[in-house]
Motif scaffolding. Structure first.
Motif, mmCIF file in Angstrom:
data_model
loop_
_atom_site.group_PDB
_atom_site.id
_atom_site.type_symbol
_atom_site.label_atom_id
_atom_site.label_comp_id
_atom_site.label_asym_id
_atom_site.label_seq_id
_atom_site.Cartn_x
_atom_site.Cartn_y
_atom_site.Cartn_z
ATOM 1 N N LEU A 4 27.983 -5.054 18.257
ATOM 2 C CA LEU A 4 28.913 -5.956 18.920
ATOM 3 C C LEU A 4 30.349 -5.426 18.852
ATOM 4 N N ASN A 5 30.719 -4.865 17.715
ATOM 5 C CA ASN A 5 32.052 -4.256 17.610
ATOM 6 C C ASN A 5 32.200 -3.102 18.599
ATOM 7 N N GLY A 6 31.164 -2.277 18.669
ATOM 8 C CA GLY A 6 31.193 -1.138 19.581
ATOM 9 C C GLY A 6 31.186 -1.573 21.029
ATOM 10 N N CYS A 7 30.484 -2.665 21.304
ATOM 11 C CA CYS A 7 30.416 -3.181 22.680
ATOM 12 C C CYS A 7 31.807 -3.605 23.161
ATOM 13 N N GLU A 8 32.557 -4.240 22.268
ATOM 14 C CA GLU A 8 33.911 -4.655 22.638
ATOM 15 C C GLU A 8 34.808 -3.447 22.890
ATOM 16 N N LYS A 9 34.647 -2.387 22.063
ATOM 17 C CA LYS A 9 35.447 -1.176 22.257
ATOM 18 C C LYS A 9 35.080 -0.471 23.555
ATOM 19 N N ARG A 10 33.801 -0.446 23.863
ATOM 20 C CA ARG A 10 33.332 0.290 25.043
ATOM 21 C C ARG A 10 33.612 -0.486 26.347
ATOM 22 N N TYR A 11 33.386 -1.834 26.322
ATOM 23 C CA TYR A 11 33.393 -2.605 27.583
ATOM 24 C C TYR A 11 34.500 -3.649 27.666
ATOM 25 N N GLY A 12 35.203 -3.880 26.561
ATOM 26 C CA GLY A 12 36.205 -4.926 26.573
ATOM 27 C C GLY A 12 35.645 -6.235 26.040
ATOM 28 N N TYR A 13 36.506 -7.233 25.973
ATOM 29 C CA TYR A 13 36.156 -8.509 25.340
ATOM 30 C C TYR A 13 35.159 -9.307 26.185
ATOM 31 N N LYS A 14 34.049 -9.699 25.562
ATOM 32 C CA LYS A 14 33.029 -10.573 26.154
ATOM 33 C C LYS A 14 32.559 -10.128 27.538
ATOM 34 N N HIS A 15 32.121 -8.880 27.605
ATOM 35 C CA HIS A 15 31.531 -8.354 28.842
ATOM 36 C C HIS A 15 30.095 -8.904 28.924
ATOM 37 N N LYS A 16 29.848 -9.844 29.823
ATOM 38 C CA LYS A 16 28.579 -10.587 29.831
ATOM 39 C C LYS A 16 27.360 -9.689 29.976
ATOM 40 N N GLN A 17 27.410 -8.786 30.962
ATOM 41 C CA GLN A 17 26.245 -7.932 31.219
ATOM 42 C C GLN A 17 25.952 -7.044 30.017
ATOM 43 N N ALA A 18 27.006 -6.472 29.434
ATOM 44 C CA ALA A 18 26.817 -5.569 28.291
ATOM 45 C C ALA A 18 26.295 -6.331 27.082
ATOM 46 N N LEU A 19 26.877 -7.518 26.819
ATOM 47 C CA LEU A 19 26.431 -8.298 25.658
ATOM 48 C C LEU A 19 24.976 -8.731 25.799
ATOM 49 N N ALA A 20 24.594 -9.133 26.996
ATOM 50 C CA ALA A 20 23.203 -9.542 27.223
ATOM 51 C C ALA A 20 22.252 -8.377 26.966
ATOM 52 N N ARG A 21 22.635 -7.188 27.433
ATOM 53 C CA ARG A 21 21.790 -6.006 27.224
ATOM 54 C C ARG A 21 21.722 -5.649 25.736
ATOM 55 N N VAL A 22 22.868 -5.769 25.031
ATOM 56 C CA VAL A 22 22.885 -5.458 23.595
ATOM 57 C C VAL A 22 21.924 -6.376 22.850
ATOM 58 N N HIS A 23 22.006 -7.679 23.097
ATOM 59 C CA HIS A 23 21.136 -8.630 22.385
ATOM 60 C C HIS A 23 19.664 -8.410 22.727
ATOM 61 N N LYS A 24 19.379 -8.077 23.979
ATOM 62 C CA LYS A 24 18.002 -7.795 24.383
ATOM 63 C C LYS A 24 17.452 -6.584 23.626
ATOM 64 N N GLU A 25 18.269 -5.536 23.568
ATOM 65 C CA GLU A 25 17.827 -4.325 22.867
ATOM 66 C C GLU A 25 17.658 -4.574 21.371
ATOM 67 N N LEU A 26 18.601 -5.303 20.760
ATOM 68 C CA LEU A 26 18.516 -5.570 19.320
ATOM 69 C C LEU A 26 17.217 -6.281 18.958
ATOM 70 N N LYS A 27 16.794 -7.215 19.824
ATOM 71 C CA LYS A 27 15.533 -7.928 19.553
ATOM 72 C C LYS A 27 14.349 -6.970 19.554
ATOM 73 N N VAL A 28 14.296 -6.079 20.562
ATOM 74 C CA VAL A 28 13.192 -5.115 20.642
ATOM 75 C C VAL A 28 13.237 -4.156 19.454
ATOM 76 N N ILE A 29 14.435 -3.682 19.123
ATOM 77 C CA ILE A 29 14.595 -2.745 18.002
ATOM 78 C C ILE A 29 14.104 -3.386 16.710
ATOM 79 N N ALA A 30 14.453 -4.651 16.498
ATOM 80 C CA ALA A 30 14.017 -5.350 15.285
ATOM 81 C C ALA A 30 12.518 -5.606 15.308
#
Length: 980
Positions: free
Chosen positions: A253-279
């Motif tokens: 999430l910290n990296g997502c903000e650095k890469r895409y800016g504050y609360k980028h919806k598409q990026a955050l949704a993809r991050v959470h989706k990937e984290l679930k699969v990774i876990a």
């Protein structure tokens, strides 16, 4: 009963694959079998699998030898015993010490000695003496009857039949580098080391059946089973899985903000989706350990590139493992990880070639040497090389061996043993020859690594496993690919040279700015990319020109379609045609236009295949990736493949697709699946290419010096030196007051490094540089000889290459002065002379260098002249055209002067060879040629030099070349000193 079986992993000794060994045992009704390869545990897991499938109880052990001398056979009672054997073998290799003559006491190990190494009455509970069938009748006379409980039946298994025995002897002769007729009995196995049926084996010991009973008792106490799957890998990074998820989530999430800016919806949704699969798939520690590795690299200031299918992950992008934005390129995470994927994922992390070892060392120290190892790779016997080896083993003279190896079909010219050589060459081909290091695979295990394999120390100082990447994958190991490449060295060194030479700090990580920079894009479009990572080859230069490539997205595509499989399949040509004629073709279906519009409907990437299967046929993305993999692999006949194929056709029918259209899309999927390339991989390469382009566009001289100093590019040093000259550099040969070991730059002056002078000793170079740093510049030849300890031949090399030209003296004068000032018997003082005596002035003849003396010396000592090679030809040709005139001469027959650069061999459909050549013209610009087989017969290549070329100018999508009809290499002027 079978306590000592070998496979071909008993290197240059065994003849059987693990599968052949188990199949032979099963065919004879053997129920228990012990694998004991010589100083090796490579195929233990594979062997156990084959045994379990065949209903045979597997037992594991190791046959320990020093050199070729058999010490003992050790059998593991269980996994603890196997651990102990692997640890003993490993420690001997890691510490470079011989294997002990007597096996140290190990609680869970049986040991069988081949001879009495000590009185049998002193044998401990775990120690036994092996008795071969031929020695059974000697037991009574040897006084062993009261120690029968310490004797076991022992007959090694090394081959199946007489053919296998001959194969074994040939391997032993190759290993000993001797004639097969000179092998001694101790060099080879006995001819009886075959696999016998239980009935036959028991009959060997019928007068002392207790030996069979003792042997069976030992084997009955042995059991082994390996766990497999993800549990073999490091199970957590922080110490528990809950904290692993918390840490990875925070970092992402910290990296997502650095890469895409504050609360980028598409990026955050993809991050959470990937984290679930990774876990869910238990890959949390894999991501965190990879992050830890690149974090260390960042802390050391090392440049790296994360690539491969891992670049499909937005989590990897947010962790700064990769620099490829998966949203920008529409990359699918399922290409990297999905629940249906059987093989573990892997990141490829490239480091500069001179920094990779330090990163590897960090991994070993961070995760523990008992849990970390490099992967091995097996170098196998290649057919042509083994044919040569067997020729030597049979004692054939070299000309006869050459005839057999180079012309295998000309049987009438072969030695009478040729057919025997061919026969056994085929049998030995593909057998493992020796262990080597995998390109960069690192394993980090949950349990000590000796539970899985022994280790072998390699010259670099890092241990390797006894199994390769395929064995690792079968067991479920993740590998961390810590790789090296020269391209990163170019970038790193160029940045340092720019700081040193221009006093400017360069940020090559501002990728968005670099990708949009007009000068960089113009450089790319020109195709003038010599020295730039992945895009400097003649083929890539031509492709960039044909595509008028000037942006990142196009370069990603170009980096993919240049791959051999893609270009051979016709996809590259189709792509270029559609690029030039975007309205001259129809998309197969709207799905192709919508999702493959970027590539004009051509499935360039593996991700494109997934897109079509997903959007056209409605399969899930993870199913689409599985289908793609199976189409290009060996699992095309599997149940899973047929299930997915059936689902594809059913879904298409349900969606109302015409059957003929459905079949055509399937045909294209089948065709492209085997050739398409991972888009994320291409994108990673393209990022590095843009960084190289930026440095070349703005700092060409420093960049070219960095390329020269890292070696390993597509071209040889000469052409990078030439490129620097074309960008305005003044090129100088090595100079004792300016040069270092590597090439260096002062403003626009480039001084070649001493490393390029053939025959010059490195210790002398170190001494010259140390003296110069300590006492200042050398004043003249006499000052140099007082301060540097040097031999006469080394001094002559420096004079001839021009290292003393600052004195203003000719080479003849310097050679004359050398005789006056150089006295190797006199001890040099190592410092400047305070009051230098002037040499007596002699009246010498006019000793001037010839016009081309320096060039000829450079050709001999550097491998190439620093002048234009066209200046050296005897007779200038008239009526030739230059590279810049080729387009205006399309379709015309012309003459061109070309300095040979490189050629590429291509085999035609009828098996004949043709070439594509690359040349420099008189102005120093590159051009290309095509040489069809008929012209090559009349005008072959004759090595380096300047050629007069006659042919027809042709053009392919705006890129000109010359189809050669005839050519000749032009003679250089004579070196007058040879005549003298």
């Amino acid at each position: 009963m079978y306590i000592n079986a070998h496979t071909y992993y008993s290197l240059r000794y065994g003849t059987l694959s693990p599968k052949q060994l188990v199949q032979a045992a099963a065919a004879l009704g053997i129920r228990t079998l012990a694998l004991t390869d010589i100083n090796n545990s490579s195929c233990s897991f594979e062997f156990v699998r084959y045994c379990e499938a065949a209903g045979i109880k597997p037992v594991l052990g190791i046959e320990f030898r020093n050199e070729n001398r058999l010490l003992y056979i050790a059998l593991a009672k269980n996994k603890k015993g196997f651990y102990s054997l692997n640890k003993l073998l490993s420690e001997c290799s890691l510490n470079n010490k011989p294997i002990p003559e007597v096996l140290p006491a190990m609680e869970e190990v049986w040991v069988i000695y081949p001879r009495l190494i000590k009185p049998i009455e002193s044998f401990k509970a775990h120690e036994f003496l092996g008795v071969r069938p031929e020695y059974v009748r000697r037991i009574f006379s040897a006084g062993m009857k009261k120690y029968m409980h310490k004797l076991v039946a022992w007959n090694p298994i090394t081959f199946l039949d007489e053919e296998g025995y001959t194969m074994h002897k040939l391997l032993r002769a190759v290993d000993n580098n001797t004639l097969i007729t000179k092998l001694s009995a101790k060099d080879c196995a006995k001819s009886t080391e075959r696999i016998y049926s239980p009935k036959t084996f028991t009959k060997f010991y019928e007068i002392y059946p207790c030996l069979i009973e003792n042997t069976n008792r030992l084997l009955a106490h042995c059991t082994i089973h390996f766990e497999e799957g993800l549990m073999v890998n490091r199970q957590s990074f922080t110490g528990n899985k809950t904290d692993d998820l918390k840490l990875l989530t925070k970092l992402s999430l910290n990296g997502c903000e650095k890469r895409y800016g504050y609360k980028h919806k598409q990026a955050l949704a993809r991050v959470h989706k990937e984290l679930k699969v990774i876990a869910d798939l238990q890959f949390l520690p894999y991501f965190l350990i990879t992050w830890d590795i690149v974090r260390y690299a960042q802390s050391m200031g090392y440049h790296y590139v994360g690539r491969g299918s891992g670049a499909n992950s937005i989590v990897a992008y947010c962790l700064y493992i990769t620099d490829v934005d998966p949203l920008e390129l529409d990359l699918y995470f399922e290409r990297f990880i999905n629940p249906h994927r059987s093989s573990p994922p892997d990141f490829d992390i490239d480091f500069s070639w001179d920094e990779r070892d330090d990163v590897t060392d960090y991994i070993f120290k961070r995760y523990g040497k008992e849990y970390t190892a490099l992967l091995a790779t097996y170098n196998t016997f290649k057919y042509r090389s083994i044919v040569r080896e067997l020729g030597k083993v049979f004692g054939l003279p070299k000309p006869a061996i050459d005839q057999i190896a180079k012309a295998p079909l000309e049987t009438e010219k072969h030695h009478e043993l040729a057919q025997t050589i061919f026969k056994y060459g085929k049998l030995i081909e593909g057998l493992p020859n020796y262990l080597s290091i995998h390109a960069g695979g690192v394993l980090i295990t949950e349990k000590p690594i000796y539970e899985y394999t022994a280790l072998q120390m390699m010259p670099k100082g890092f241990p390797i496993t006894h199994f390769d990447m395929y064995g690792a994958e079968d067991r479920g190991f993740h590998k961390y690919d810590v790789l090296s490449q020269r391209g990163l060295g170019h970038i790193k060194d160029a940045v340092a040279l720019i700081k040193q030479n221009k006093g400017r700090a360069v940020d090559i990580f501002d990728l968005e700015k670099i990708k949009e920079d007009e000068r960089v894009r113009s450089q790319l479009k020109s195709g003038h990319c010599i020295g730039c990572f992945y895009i400097e080859s003649p083929a890539m230069r031509g492709l960039l020109s044909k595509l008028r490539c000037d942006n990142y997205i196009q370069l990603v595509a170009a980096s993919s379609i240049i791959r051999p499989g893609v270009s051979k399949s016709g996809m590259m040509r189709a792509y270029i045609y559609r690029f030039h004629n975007p309205y001259a073709f129809e998309y197969l279906h709207d799905v192709f236009q919508e999702h493959l519009g970027e590539t004009f409907g051509v499935m360039v990437y593996q991700e494109d295949v997934m897109k079509v299967v997903h959007h056209f046929a409605g399969l899930d993305l993870d199913e689409s990736d599985v289908l793609r993999r199976m189409m290009s692999g060996k699992k095309k006949e599997s149940d899973t493949f047929h299930r997915l194929q059936k689902k594809y056709f059913k879904n298409c029918k349900d969606r109302g697709h015409d059957l003929e259209l459905t079949k055509e899309v399937w045909r294209q999927i089948e065709s492209f699946a085997g050739y398409s390339f991972c888009k994320a991989h291409s994108a990673s390469f393209a990022v590095e290419s843009f960084q190289s382009l930026y440095l070349k566009a703005y700092f060409p001289l420093e960049f070219m010096v960095a390329v020269i100093n890292n070696f390993g590019g597509f071209y040889s040093t000469e052409y990078y030196v030439h490129e620097a000259r074309m960008w305005g550099a003044n090129i100088h040969p090595p100079c004792i007051n300016k040069s270092l070991l590597l090439t260096t730059i002062y403003d626009c002056d480039i001084y070649l490094g001493y490393i390029h002078v053939q025959g010059l000793e490195k210790k002398l170079v170190r001494q010259i540089i140390a003296q110069r740093n300590a006492e200042g510049a050398f004043r003249n030849l006499e000052d140099f000889t007082h301060r540097v300890s040097i031999s006469g031949s080394q001094l002559e090399l420096l004079i001839r290459v021009g290292a003393f030209r600052f004195t203003g003296l000719s080479k003849y004068e310097l050679m004359w002065e050398k005789n006056a000032v150089f006295n190797p018997k006199e001890k040099f003082c190592g410092s400047p002379v305070l009051f230098q005596e002037s040499l007596p002035r002699l009246d010498l003849p006019d000793l001037k260098d010839g016009i081309f003396d320096q060039s000829f010396d450079e050709m001999e000592l550097l491998g190439f002249p620093l002048c234009a090679p066209f200046d050296l030809i005897e007779k200038k040709s008239v009526g030739t055209i230059l590279a810049k005139q080729m387009k205006s001469k399309k379709g015309q027959w012309v003459k061109m002067l070309g300095y040979y650069v490189v050629k590429k061999t291509v085999t035609t459909s009828n098996g004949r060879r043709m070439y594509f050549g690359t040349w420099l013209d008189e102005e120093g610009h590159y051009f290309d040629s095509t040489h069809f087989p008929p012209s090559l017969e009349k005008a072959p290549f004759r090595g380096k030099g300047v050629y007069l070329i006659y042919g027809k100018i042709v053009e392919d999508f705006g890129f000109p070349s010359i189809e050669v009809k005839k050519m000749e290499r032009l003679p250089f002027v004579k070196d007058h000193r040879e005549a003298d």
